[in-house]
Design a protein around this motif. Structure first.
Motif, PDB file in Angstrom:
ATOM      1  N   LEU A 177       1.697  36.599  21.464  1.00  0.00           N
ATOM      2  CA  LEU A 177       1.486  35.689  22.588  1.00  0.00           C
ATOM      3  C   LEU A 177       2.482  34.543  22.488  1.00  0.00           C
ATOM      4  O   LEU A 177       2.214  33.533  21.836  1.00  0.00           O
ATOM      5  N   PRO A 178       3.679  34.647  23.106  1.00  0.00           N
ATOM      6  CA  PRO A 178       4.656  33.549  23.048  1.00  0.00           C
ATOM      7  C   PRO A 178       4.077  32.282  23.670  1.00  0.00           C
ATOM      8  O   PRO A 178       3.414  32.336  24.717  1.00  0.00           O
ATOM      9  N   ILE A 179       4.330  31.139  23.043  1.00  0.00           N
ATOM     10  CA  ILE A 179       3.734  29.893  23.546  1.00  0.00           C
ATOM     11  C   ILE A 179       4.726  29.017  24.300  1.00  0.00           C
ATOM     12  O   ILE A 179       4.351  27.942  24.789  1.00  0.00           O
ATOM     13  N   GLU A 180       5.989  29.414  24.436  1.00  0.00           N
ATOM     14  CA  GLU A 180       6.978  28.564  25.110  1.00  0.00           C
ATOM     15  C   GLU A 180       6.567  28.191  26.534  1.00  0.00           C
ATOM     16  O   GLU A 180       6.697  27.016  26.928  1.00  0.00           O
ATOM     17  N   PRO A 181       6.032  29.126  27.361  1.00  0.00           N
ATOM     18  CA  PRO A 181       5.623  28.719  28.711  1.00  0.00           C
ATOM     19  C   PRO A 181       4.524  27.661  28.704  1.00  0.00           C
ATOM     20  O   PRO A 181       4.522  26.756  29.551  1.00  0.00           O
ATOM     21  N   ILE A 182       3.602  27.754  27.763  1.00  0.00           N
ATOM     22  CA  ILE A 182       2.515  26.769  27.686  1.00  0.00           C
ATOM     23  C   ILE A 182       3.068  25.433  27.207  1.00  0.00           C
ATOM     24  O   ILE A 182       2.657  24.361  27.699  1.00  0.00           O
ATOM     25  N   MET A 183       4.001  25.464  26.267  1.00  0.00           N
ATOM     26  CA  MET A 183       4.652  24.232  25.821  1.00  0.00           C
ATOM     27  C   MET A 183       5.336  23.534  26.987  1.00  0.00           C
ATOM     28  O   MET A 183       5.252  22.295  27.132  1.00  0.00           O
ATOM     29  N   ALA A 184       6.000  24.299  27.835  1.00  0.00           N
ATOM     30  CA  ALA A 184       6.698  23.707  28.989  1.00  0.00           C
ATOM     31  C   ALA A 184       5.713  23.043  29.933  1.00  0.00           C
ATOM     32  O   ALA A 184       5.998  21.967  30.496  1.00  0.00           O
ATOM     33  N   GLN A 185       4.545  23.659  30.126  1.00  0.00           N
ATOM     34  CA  GLN A 185       3.546  23.076  31.016  1.00  0.00           C
ATOM     35  C   GLN A 185       2.975  21.781  30.430  1.00  0.00           C
ATOM     36  O   GLN A 185       2.758  20.800  31.154  1.00  0.00           O
TER      37      GLN A 185
END
Length: 552
Positions: free
Chosen positions: A355-363
């Motif tokens: 589950l990559p977390i980069e999109p959630i970090m960006a949000q």
């Protein structure tokens, strides 16, 4: 006399199940020729039952089950049953910790525990009234011409000749031995600390030799909450020689012939530190998960040594098919860490999710851009990454009904090198009483003695949380060899700053480490329970104040 040692793994509060286990074990011991059977301390209730003992209904049901057990065993063998009973007096605490002698379908006598430990994880004075003084026969059972002196756990740990002092004013063993017993029996629920069995055997052997009579010791097996009970029930000849030992970290029923030491068997064992640590972690994890009514577990896999060892323990304890490892790479996760995690999971045979977390970090960054305007990036952003991962893992835990195992070690918990509501999220902290040095040693031992499943790259690369570019643990902490030595002196040996500095450690480093320990107290108070391995672990045996200005 042939004495059956019933080394069982009770579940705290499970009176029906525990009674059934005791009954089956006693009948098995009878088939092996036992004249008398002995359980561990409080085997009927499970140990420690803690505040269950404050409920009258629980005490009443415990008595009912004890009476039913006595009736079931009316045809033998007689049983010394570890349990609790109500104090009939209106003075003192309302409950005794006791051993009930069951014979001929009835409870014939109760032997009550005298010495009530109130140190480390023990808090028995909260619940129990000590046995009153004055009756020389109080601890004596007479059966078929035999005189049996019965003690309960701590009652056998106060010999002035062995310890060169006494912790308590009374010595129940000494009092009982004045009656000329033929055998000494001790019912125990003695939690593991690494290396403790050698001390037990040395002490119990010394007691047998001192009084010139056989000594029999019955311990609990399995784990309850943070405590692991390593079993290893044993017996000693009148000369102090070890003549029998049950299996370690497992249930067992053995019959000890006190008249014929050579007829008994001594189970093989491995007392090496890493071997004991491994078996304790596996036992503690298996029992905590299953006794909490879970069958599967989750582990967040980072590519680091801590999560690798935790995953290996989980796979061994629960079966690889019941473990899911979750990879949650960020932009700062190295390709090597991802590959190492996947290789480890393949070696262990566990399932994986990525589950990559980069999109959630960006949000998060977008949402907090306004409130954070004018502030430079710092540990806040690093902690957000950890908390994203914690939320994902807890969501999976809820959805899958799987126990989330946290992966923090004792060094990190000691100095607060962990994120509350982030990597500290979860239901059980498997390696929370293993320092970082110990984790590395355990990984190497595991590869050499269990299976070579942990990739060498995980063991050899510098530890890193990978929350920023090129981050290393030693950017924020002293070298682990130094840190762990300081922490062991302070936590386990109660040494102050001055004492540690006098031992040769840099004063500034010691001051910094002890301050980190102090300010991380609020995190530890909210941490998941873990497995006690050392003489002083974080948990029920660690009772530091939160809001304080301690100067140690």
């Amino acid at each position: 006399m042939k004495i059956g040692l019933l080394q069982l793994n009770p579940i705290v509060g499970d009176l029906d199940g525990n009674a059934a286990r005791i009954l089956d074990a006693a009948r098995h011991a009878r088939s092996l020729g036992a004249d008398l059977c002995v359980t561990s301390e409080m085997a009927l209730t499970g140990y420690p039952p803690r505040d269950l003992l404050l409920y009258n209904g629980f005490i009443e049901r415990t008595r009912e089950h004890a009476e039913a057990l006595a009736r079931e065993l009316r045809d033998g063998p007689p049983l010394l049953l570890g349990t609790v009973e109500r104090n009939p007096s209106r003075l003192g605490k309302s409950v005794f910790n006791c051993a009930l002698f069951c014979e001929g379908g009835e409870i014939v006598k109760a032997v009550r525990k005298t010495l009530l430990p109130t140190y480390d994880v023990f808090d028995e004075a909260r619940y129990f009234e000590p046995a009153p003084a004055g009756d020389p026969e109080a601890n004596i059972i007479r059966h078929k011409g035999w005189t049996v002196a019965v003690t309960i756990c701590e009652d056998a740990w106060n010999d002035k000749d062995y310890w060169e002092a006494r912790t308590y004013s009374r010595d129940p063993l000494e009092e009982s031995c004045a009656q000329g017993p033929d055998v000494l029996v001790n019912l125990s629920a003695s939690p593991l600390s690494l290396g403790k069995q050698q001390l037990r055997e040395d002490m119990l052997g010394a007691v047998a030799r001192k009084y010139g009579v056989p000594m029999v010791y019955v311990n609990q097996a399995g784990a309850d909450d943070d405590l692991v009970f390593d079993g290893r029930s044993c017996a000693f000849a009148p000369d102090g020689a070890l003549m029998a030992r049950a299996r370690g970290f497992d249930t067992d029923v053995i019959v000890v012939d006190t008249d014929n030491p050579s007829a008994n068997t001594v189970a093989d064992d491995d007392f090496r530190r890493e071997a004991e640590t491994w078996r304790a972690l596996v036992t503690g994890t298996r029992d905590y998960v299953r006794k909490s009514c879970f069958s599967t577990a989750l582990v967040g896999l980072s590519g680091g040594i801590d999560s690798a060892v935790t995953a290996a323990v989980a796979a061994e304890a629960l079966g690889a098919e019941n473990v899911t490892c979750v990879l949650m790479p960020s932009p700062y996760s190295s390709r090597g860490s991802i590959d190492d995690s996947l290789e480890l999971a393949k070696n262990l045979g566990v399932k994986t999710l990525t589950l990559p977390i980069e999109p959630i970090m960006a949000q998060f960054e977008k949402t907090l851009a306004g409130p954070f305007e004018g502030f430079a990036p710092d540990t806040t952003e690093e902690n957000i990454q950890s908390r994203i991962r914690g939320n994902l893992l807890m969501a999976l835990s809820n959805k899958y009904r799987a126990m989330l195992l946290t992966t923090g070690n004792k060094s990190e918990l000691a100095v607060g090198y962990c994120t509350i509501y982030g990597d500290m999220s979860g239901g059980f902290a498997v390696i929370s009483d293993v320092d970082k040095t110990g984790v590395f040693n355990l990984a190497k031992w595991y590869n050499a003695n269990v299976a070579p499943h942990i990739p060498e790259a995980i063991i050899t690369k510098p530890p890193s949380a990978e929350l920023r570019p090129d981050q290393k643990d030693q950017d924020s902490l002293p070298d682990y060899a130094v840190l762990d030595a300081i922490l062991a002196r302070h936590i386990e040996h109660h040494q102050s700053k001055d004492e540690i500095v006098a031992a040769g450690f840099d004063e500034a480093t010691v001051s910094r480490v002890l301050n980190l320990v102090r300010i991380a107290e609020f995190k530890r108070r909210q941490a998941a329970p873990g497995i006690k391995l050392t003489p002083r672990s974080f948990g029920t045996g660690w009772r530091m104040p939160l809001a304080c200005r301690r100067d140690l």
